[in-house]
Design a protein around this motif. Structure first.
Motif, PDB file in Angstrom:
ATOM      1  N   VAL A   1       0.842  -1.189   0.000  1.00  0.00           N
ATOM      2  CA  VAL A   1       0.000   0.000   0.000  1.00  0.00           C
ATOM      3  C   VAL A   1       0.882   1.246   0.000  1.00  0.00           C
ATOM      4  O   VAL A   1       1.980   1.230   0.557  1.00  0.00           O
ATOM      5  CB  VAL A   1      -0.958  -0.020   1.222  1.00  0.00           C
ATOM      6  N   ALA A   2       0.403   2.305  -0.647  1.00  0.00           N
ATOM      7  CA  ALA A   2       1.108   3.589  -0.575  1.00  0.00           C
ATOM      8  C   ALA A   2       0.945   4.136   0.844  1.00  0.00           C
ATOM      9  O   ALA A   2      -0.118   4.004   1.458  1.00  0.00           O
ATOM     10  CB  ALA A   2       0.534   4.572  -1.592  1.00  0.00           C
ATOM     11  N   MET A   3       1.991   4.747   1.353  1.00  0.00           N
ATOM     12  CA  MET A   3       1.951   5.268   2.720  1.00  0.00           C
ATOM     13  C   MET A   3       0.797   6.250   2.902  1.00  0.00           C
ATOM     14  O   MET A   3       0.131   6.234   3.931  1.00  0.00           O
ATOM     15  CB  MET A   3       3.274   5.927   3.078  1.00  0.00           C
TER      16      MET A   3
ATOM     17  N   TYR B   1       9.716   1.524   0.419  1.00  0.00           N
ATOM     18  CA  TYR B   1      10.517   1.838  -0.767  1.00  0.00           C
ATOM     19  C   TYR B   1       9.754   2.839  -1.626  1.00  0.00           C
ATOM     20  O   TYR B   1       8.535   3.005  -1.500  1.00  0.00           O
ATOM     21  CB  TYR B   1      10.825   0.568  -1.574  1.00  0.00           C
ATOM     22  N   ARG B   2      10.475   3.498  -2.488  1.00  0.00           N
ATOM     23  CA  ARG B   2       9.863   4.453  -3.424  1.00  0.00           C
ATOM     24  C   ARG B   2       9.242   3.693  -4.587  1.00  0.00           C
ATOM     25  O   ARG B   2       9.821   2.726  -5.088  1.00  0.00           O
ATOM     26  CB  ARG B   2      10.907   5.447  -3.945  1.00  0.00           C
ATOM     27  N   ASN B   3       8.097   4.144  -5.000  1.00  0.00           N
ATOM     28  CA  ASN B   3       7.434   3.556  -6.160  1.00  0.00           C
ATOM     29  C   ASN B   3       8.294   3.851  -7.392  1.00  0.00           C
ATOM     30  O   ASN B   3       8.556   5.007  -7.696  1.00  0.00           O
ATOM     31  CB  ASN B   3       6.039   4.153  -6.317  1.00  0.00           C
ATOM     32  N   PRO B   4       8.733   2.825  -8.103  1.00  0.00           N
ATOM     33  CA  PRO B   4       9.595   3.068  -9.262  1.00  0.00           C
ATOM     34  C   PRO B   4       8.908   3.888 -10.363  1.00  0.00           C
ATOM     35  O   PRO B   4       9.573   4.567 -11.131  1.00  0.00           O
ATOM     36  CB  PRO B   4       9.952   1.673  -9.772  1.00  0.00           C
ATOM     37  N   GLU B   5       7.584   3.853 -10.407  1.00  0.00           N
ATOM     38  CA  GLU B   5       6.842   4.611 -11.424  1.00  0.00           C
ATOM     39  C   GLU B   5       6.640   6.070 -11.023  1.00  0.00           C
ATOM     40  O   GLU B   5       6.386   6.912 -11.885  1.00  0.00           O
ATOM     41  CB  GLU B   5       5.495   3.941 -11.687  1.00  0.00           C
ATOM     42  N   ASP B   6       6.728   6.336  -9.726  1.00  0.00           N
ATOM     43  CA  ASP B   6       6.576   7.711  -9.219  1.00  0.00           C
ATOM     44  C   ASP B   6       7.351   7.814  -7.916  1.00  0.00           C
ATOM     45  O   ASP B   6       6.873   7.411  -6.857  1.00  0.00           O
ATOM     46  CB  ASP B   6       5.102   8.038  -8.995  1.00  0.00           C
ATOM     47  N   GLU B   7       8.553   8.337  -7.989  1.00  0.00           N
ATOM     48  CA  GLU B   7       9.472   8.402  -6.841  1.00  0.00           C
ATOM     49  C   GLU B   7       8.914   9.206  -5.666  1.00  0.00           C
ATOM     50  O   GLU B   7       9.401   9.100  -4.549  1.00  0.00           O
ATOM     51  CB  GLU B   7      10.820   8.992  -7.281  1.00  0.00           C
TER      52      GLU B   7
ATOM     53  N   VAL C   1       6.084   8.746  -4.346  1.00  0.00           N
ATOM     54  CA  VAL C   1       5.189   7.872  -3.588  1.00  0.00           C
ATOM     55  C   VAL C   1       5.994   6.847  -2.801  1.00  0.00           C
ATOM     56  O   VAL C   1       6.745   6.054  -3.374  1.00  0.00           O
ATOM     57  CB  VAL C   1       4.190   7.158  -4.528  1.00  0.00           C
ATOM     58  N   LEU C   2       5.807   6.873  -1.475  1.00  0.00           N
ATOM     59  CA  LEU C   2       6.457   5.887  -0.613  1.00  0.00           C
ATOM     60  C   LEU C   2       5.513   4.699  -0.459  1.00  0.00           C
ATOM     61  O   LEU C   2       4.358   4.854  -0.078  1.00  0.00           O
ATOM     62  CB  LEU C   2       6.772   6.489   0.757  1.00  0.00           C
ATOM     63  N   MET C   3       6.023   3.533  -0.773  1.00  0.00           N
ATOM     64  CA  MET C   3       5.240   2.299  -0.693  1.00  0.00           C
ATOM     65  C   MET C   3       5.630   1.515   0.552  1.00  0.00           C
ATOM     66  O   MET C   3       6.757   1.618   1.035  1.00  0.00           O
ATOM     67  CB  MET C   3       5.490   1.435  -1.935  1.00  0.00           C
ATOM     68  N   VAL C   4       4.684   0.745   1.035  1.00  0.00           N
ATOM     69  CA  VAL C   4       4.909  -0.122   2.187  1.00  0.00           C
ATOM     70  C   VAL C   4       4.416  -1.512   1.799  1.00  0.00           C
ATOM     71  O   VAL C   4       3.299  -1.652   1.303  1.00  0.00           O
ATOM     72  CB  VAL C   4       4.129   0.379   3.426  1.00  0.00           C
ATOM     73  N   SER C   5       5.238  -2.518   2.017  1.00  0.00           N
ATOM     74  CA  SER C   5       4.799  -3.883   1.723  1.00  0.00           C
ATOM     75  C   SER C   5       5.182  -4.809   2.873  1.00  0.00           C
ATOM     76  O   SER C   5       6.184  -4.599   3.556  1.00  0.00           O
ATOM     77  CB  SER C   5       5.370  -4.385   0.401  1.00  0.00           C
ATOM     78  N   ILE C   6       4.385  -5.812   3.034  1.00  0.00           N
ATOM     79  CA  ILE C   6       4.599  -6.776   4.111  1.00  0.00           C
ATOM     80  C   ILE C   6       5.681  -7.774   3.694  1.00  0.00           C
ATOM     81  O   ILE C   6       5.798  -8.108   2.507  1.00  0.00           O
ATOM     82  CB  ILE C   6       3.267  -7.478   4.464  1.00  0.00           C
ATOM     83  N   THR C   7       6.464  -8.213   4.658  1.00  0.00           N
ATOM     84  CA  THR C   7       7.492  -9.223   4.407  1.00  0.00           C
ATOM     85  C   THR C   7       6.940 -10.597   4.797  1.00  0.00           C
ATOM     86  O   THR C   7       5.864 -10.706   5.390  1.00  0.00           O
ATOM     87  CB  THR C   7       8.751  -8.946   5.252  1.00  0.00           C
ATOM     88  N   ASP C   8       7.698 -11.628   4.497  1.00  0.00           N
ATOM     89  CA  ASP C   8       7.289 -12.976   4.908  1.00  0.00           C
ATOM     90  C   ASP C   8       7.188 -13.067   6.426  1.00  0.00           C
ATOM     91  O   ASP C   8       6.271 -13.708   6.959  1.00  0.00           O
ATOM     92  CB  ASP C   8       8.273 -14.020   4.372  1.00  0.00           C
ATOM     93  N   LYS C   9       8.104 -12.425   7.119  1.00  0.00           N
ATOM     94  CA  LYS C   9       8.055 -12.423   8.589  1.00  0.00           C
ATOM     95  C   LYS C   9       6.788 -11.717   9.075  1.00  0.00           C
ATOM     96  O   LYS C   9       6.154 -12.151  10.035  1.00  0.00           O
ATOM     97  CB  LYS C   9       9.307 -11.731   9.157  1.00  0.00           C
ATOM     98  N   GLY C  10       6.410 -10.644   8.399  1.00  0.00           N
ATOM     99  CA  GLY C  10       5.176  -9.941   8.739  1.00  0.00           C
ATOM    100  C   GLY C  10       3.947 -10.795   8.483  1.00  0.00           C
ATOM    101  O   GLY C  10       2.996 -10.795   9.265  1.00  0.00           O
ATOM    102  N   LYS C  11       3.970 -11.527   7.380  1.00  0.00           N
ATOM    103  CA  LYS C  11       2.857 -12.440   7.076  1.00  0.00           C
ATOM    104  C   LYS C  11       2.748 -13.518   8.147  1.00  0.00           C
ATOM    105  O   LYS C  11       1.653 -13.890   8.558  1.00  0.00           O
ATOM    106  CB  LYS C  11       3.053 -13.079   5.696  1.00  0.00           C
ATOM    107  N   ALA C  12       3.880 -14.035   8.608  1.00  0.00           N
ATOM    108  CA  ALA C  12       3.889 -15.090   9.628  1.00  0.00           C
ATOM    109  C   ALA C  12       3.335 -14.585  10.963  1.00  0.00           C
ATOM    110  O   ALA C  12       2.720 -15.348  11.710  1.00  0.00           O
ATOM    111  CB  ALA C  12       5.307 -15.630   9.803  1.00  0.00           C
ATOM    112  N   LEU C  13       3.537 -13.313  11.245  1.00  0.00           N
ATOM    113  CA  LEU C  13       3.041 -12.734  12.495  1.00  0.00           C
ATOM    114  C   LEU C  13       1.512 -12.798  12.576  1.00  0.00           C
ATOM    115  O   LEU C  13       0.943 -12.843  13.665  1.00  0.00           O
ATOM    116  CB  LEU C  13       3.518 -11.278  12.628  1.00  0.00           C
ATOM    117  N   ARG C  14       0.860 -12.817  11.430  1.00  0.00           N
ATOM    118  CA  ARG C  14      -0.607 -12.851  11.400  1.00  0.00           C
ATOM    119  C   ARG C  14      -1.147 -14.035  12.203  1.00  0.00           C
ATOM    120  O   ARG C  14      -2.155 -13.915  12.898  1.00  0.00           O
ATOM    121  CB  ARG C  14      -1.109 -12.919   9.959  1.00  0.00           C
ATOM    122  N   LYS C  15      -0.504 -15.164  12.104  1.00  0.00           N
ATOM    123  CA  LYS C  15      -0.963 -16.369  12.823  1.00  0.00           C
ATOM    124  C   LYS C  15      -0.992 -16.111  14.321  1.00  0.00           C
ATOM    125  O   LYS C  15      -1.950 -16.493  14.998  1.00  0.00           O
ATOM    126  CB  LYS C  15      -0.047 -17.549  12.473  1.00  0.00           C
ATOM    127  N   GLU C  16       0.031 -15.454  14.844  1.00  0.00           N
ATOM    128  CA  GLU C  16       0.064 -15.125  16.275  1.00  0.00           C
ATOM    129  C   GLU C  16      -1.012 -14.100  16.635  1.00  0.00           C
ATOM    130  O   GLU C  16      -1.610 -14.169  17.698  1.00  0.00           O
ATOM    131  CB  GLU C  16       1.431 -14.560  16.656  1.00  0.00           C
TER     132      GLU C  16
END
Length: 151
Positions: A57-59, A89-95, A97-112
């Motif tokens: 998601v965009a910040m 990270y910056r959106n490569p199509e529009d610098e 825009v700051l983007m935020v994405s979940i990592t695998d570790k973040g996805k794993a936290l969902r279970k907890e």
């Protein structure tokens, strides 16, 4: 002759905002022990909830969704990034825009985190069901009506 009582707008008991404020504080405080078990603050938890749903998601959109300004959201994101739950990270199509994405570790936290809503539900309803599902739905709708009216 009895004196007619007039409405006093400055009595605490006449305020809608005060019980909403006090309730919000109580709810967040009640969440804290459950969130501490998974190493999150309430602000971090709601941020992760959006990321578990959206994945990326965009910040600015994240801030809108959480009703948080960038000055409040940035430290939350930096901490979650340091914990390894997301990357920014910056959106490569529009610098711009700051983007935020979940990592695998973040996805794993969902279970907890899945147990947290049930823990809160048990706490709120420990003396019996406080609200029916229909009443909860109606209350949320009313609260969002206030939020949208104040935007």
């Amino acid at each position: 002759m009895a004196k007619k009582k007039t409405f006093d707008p400055l009595l605490l008991e006449n305020q809608l905002c005060f019980p909403v404020y006090a309730c919000a504080r109580k709810i967040v405080a009640a969440y804290n022990p459950f969130l501490k078990e998974i190493g999150l603050t309430y602000a971090q938890y709601i941020t992760m909830m959006v990321l578990w749903e959206e994945k990326e998601v965009a910040m600015r959109d994240l801030g809108r969704r959480l009703y948080l300004d960038s000055g409040t959201l940035t430290p939350v994101l930096k901490k979650l990034e340091a914990m390894g739950y997301l990357k920014r990270y910056r959106n490569p199509e529009d610098e711009r825009v700051l983007m935020v994405s979940i990592t695998d570790k973040g996805k794993a936290l969902r279970k907890e985190a899945e147990k947290v809503p049930y823990q809160m539900g048990g706490l709120v309803n420990q003396k019996g069901e406080l609200f029916s599902m229909e009443e909860v739905k109606k209350l949320k709708e009313q609260l969002y009506q206030i939020i949208h009216a104040l935007e």
